[in-house]
Design a protein around this motif. Sequence first.
Motif, PDB file in Angstrom:
ATOM      1  N   LYS A  31      32.647  35.410  31.368  1.00  0.00           N
ATOM      2  CA  LYS A  31      32.519  34.890  30.009  1.00  0.00           C
ATOM      3  C   LYS A  31      33.314  33.603  29.854  1.00  0.00           C
ATOM      4  O   LYS A  31      32.834  32.621  29.284  1.00  0.00           O
ATOM      5  CB  LYS A  31      32.998  35.936  29.015  1.00  0.00           C
ATOM      6  CG  LYS A  31      32.874  35.527  27.586  1.00  0.00           C
ATOM      7  CD  LYS A  31      33.351  36.631  26.666  1.00  0.00           C
ATOM      8  CE  LYS A  31      33.298  36.199  25.222  1.00  0.00           C
ATOM      9  NZ  LYS A  31      33.807  37.241  24.328  1.00  0.00           N
ATOM     10  N   LYS A  32      34.547  33.587  30.372  1.00  0.00           N
ATOM     11  CA  LYS A  32      35.392  32.410  30.265  1.00  0.00           C
ATOM     12  C   LYS A  32      34.786  31.227  31.023  1.00  0.00           C
ATOM     13  O   LYS A  32      34.786  30.095  30.541  1.00  0.00           O
ATOM     14  CB  LYS A  32      36.784  32.730  30.807  1.00  0.00           C
ATOM     15  CG  LYS A  32      37.793  31.650  30.588  1.00  0.00           C
ATOM     16  CD  LYS A  32      39.169  32.089  31.025  1.00  0.00           C
ATOM     17  CE  LYS A  32      40.202  31.017  30.782  1.00  0.00           C
ATOM     18  NZ  LYS A  32      41.538  31.447  31.194  1.00  0.00           N
ATOM     19  N   LYS A  33      34.246  31.493  32.195  1.00  0.00           N
ATOM     20  CA  LYS A  33      33.638  30.437  33.004  1.00  0.00           C
ATOM     21  C   LYS A  33      32.421  29.844  32.299  1.00  0.00           C
ATOM     22  O   LYS A  33      32.248  28.623  32.250  1.00  0.00           O
ATOM     23  CB  LYS A  33      33.245  30.994  34.365  1.00  0.00           C
ATOM     24  CG  LYS A  33      32.720  29.967  35.328  1.00  0.00           C
ATOM     25  CD  LYS A  33      32.446  30.580  36.678  1.00  0.00           C
ATOM     26  CE  LYS A  33      31.946  29.551  37.670  1.00  0.00           C
ATOM     27  NZ  LYS A  33      31.686  30.136  38.988  1.00  0.00           N
ATOM     28  N   GLU A  34      31.578  30.705  31.728  1.00  0.00           N
ATOM     29  CA  GLU A  34      30.399  30.222  31.015  1.00  0.00           C
ATOM     30  C   GLU A  34      30.796  29.393  29.801  1.00  0.00           C
ATOM     31  O   GLU A  34      30.171  28.374  29.491  1.00  0.00           O
ATOM     32  CB  GLU A  34      29.529  31.407  30.591  1.00  0.00           C
ATOM     33  CG  GLU A  34      28.811  32.075  31.747  1.00  0.00           C
ATOM     34  CD  GLU A  34      28.063  33.331  31.330  1.00  0.00           C
ATOM     35  OE1 GLU A  34      28.200  33.769  30.169  1.00  0.00           O
ATOM     36  OE2 GLU A  34      27.350  33.884  32.185  1.00  0.00           O
ATOM     37  N   GLN A  60      35.575  45.156  33.895  1.00  0.00           N
ATOM     38  CA  GLN A  60      35.978  44.475  32.663  1.00  0.00           C
ATOM     39  C   GLN A  60      36.640  43.129  32.966  1.00  0.00           C
ATOM     40  O   GLN A  60      36.380  42.141  32.283  1.00  0.00           O
ATOM     41  CB  GLN A  60      36.923  45.357  31.842  1.00  0.00           C
ATOM     42  CG  GLN A  60      36.274  46.616  31.302  1.00  0.00           C
ATOM     43  CD  GLN A  60      35.059  46.329  30.459  1.00  0.00           C
ATOM     44  OE1 GLN A  60      35.098  45.527  29.536  1.00  0.00           O
ATOM     45  NE2 GLN A  60      33.959  46.985  30.798  1.00  0.00           N
ATOM     46  N   ARG A  61      37.471  43.086  33.996  1.00  0.00           N
ATOM     47  CA  ARG A  61      38.093  41.811  34.388  1.00  0.00           C
ATOM     48  C   ARG A  61      37.038  40.822  34.848  1.00  0.00           C
ATOM     49  O   ARG A  61      37.090  39.633  34.509  1.00  0.00           O
ATOM     50  CB  ARG A  61      39.112  42.038  35.499  1.00  0.00           C
ATOM     51  CG  ARG A  61      40.403  42.658  35.052  1.00  0.00           C
ATOM     52  CD  ARG A  61      41.479  42.571  36.115  1.00  0.00           C
ATOM     53  NE  ARG A  61      41.081  43.126  37.399  1.00  0.00           N
ATOM     54  CZ  ARG A  61      41.271  44.389  37.784  1.00  0.00           C
ATOM     55  NH1 ARG A  61      41.859  45.226  36.965  1.00  0.00           N
ATOM     56  NH2 ARG A  61      40.890  44.798  38.967  1.00  0.00           N
ATOM     57  N   ASN A  69      37.340  51.230  38.846  1.00  0.00           N
ATOM     58  CA  ASN A  69      36.078  50.487  38.852  1.00  0.00           C
ATOM     59  C   ASN A  69      35.764  49.927  37.470  1.00  0.00           C
ATOM     60  O   ASN A  69      35.280  48.794  37.342  1.00  0.00           O
ATOM     61  CB  ASN A  69      34.936  51.375  39.332  1.00  0.00           C
ATOM     62  CG  ASN A  69      35.026  51.664  40.811  1.00  0.00           C
ATOM     63  OD1 ASN A  69      35.556  50.849  41.569  1.00  0.00           O
ATOM     64  ND2 ASN A  69      34.529  52.822  41.226  1.00  0.00           N
ATOM     65  N   TYR A  70      36.029  50.683  36.425  1.00  0.00           N
ATOM     66  CA  TYR A  70      35.795  50.217  35.061  1.00  0.00           C
ATOM     67  C   TYR A  70      36.700  49.024  34.752  1.00  0.00           C
ATOM     68  O   TYR A  70      36.252  48.015  34.211  1.00  0.00           O
ATOM     69  CB  TYR A  70      36.052  51.348  34.062  1.00  0.00           C
ATOM     70  CG  TYR A  70      35.924  50.917  32.629  1.00  0.00           C
ATOM     71  CD1 TYR A  70      34.679  50.763  32.026  1.00  0.00           C
ATOM     72  CD2 TYR A  70      37.061  50.643  31.869  1.00  0.00           C
ATOM     73  CE1 TYR A  70      34.563  50.360  30.709  1.00  0.00           C
ATOM     74  CE2 TYR A  70      36.957  50.239  30.554  1.00  0.00           C
ATOM     75  CZ  TYR A  70      35.711  50.095  29.981  1.00  0.00           C
ATOM     76  OH  TYR A  70      35.599  49.692  28.687  1.00  0.00           O
TER      77      TYR A  70
END
Length: 67
Positions: free
Chosen positions: A19-22, A12-13, A7-8
């Motif tokens: 973040k990359k999309k933003e 994270q993925r 789950n962690y």
Amino acid sequence: MATPNYNYEKRQRELAKKKKKEEKLRERDARKTSPDGEYGQNPDMNAEPDHSQNPDGEAPAAASNQP
């Protein structure tokens, strides 16, 4: 031995993707709202390649017509 925390890792993925999309959206908006000089197309990409030199940076050798 400890078991992997899937789950962690998944979270994270997902955060990395978000973040990359933003970041892409911000860059796209910056290109739309900025003048062409700042975020315009790369002039090197539109220029025709210089065929007067080999990839090694040397001048091309004269072609000889030997059989």
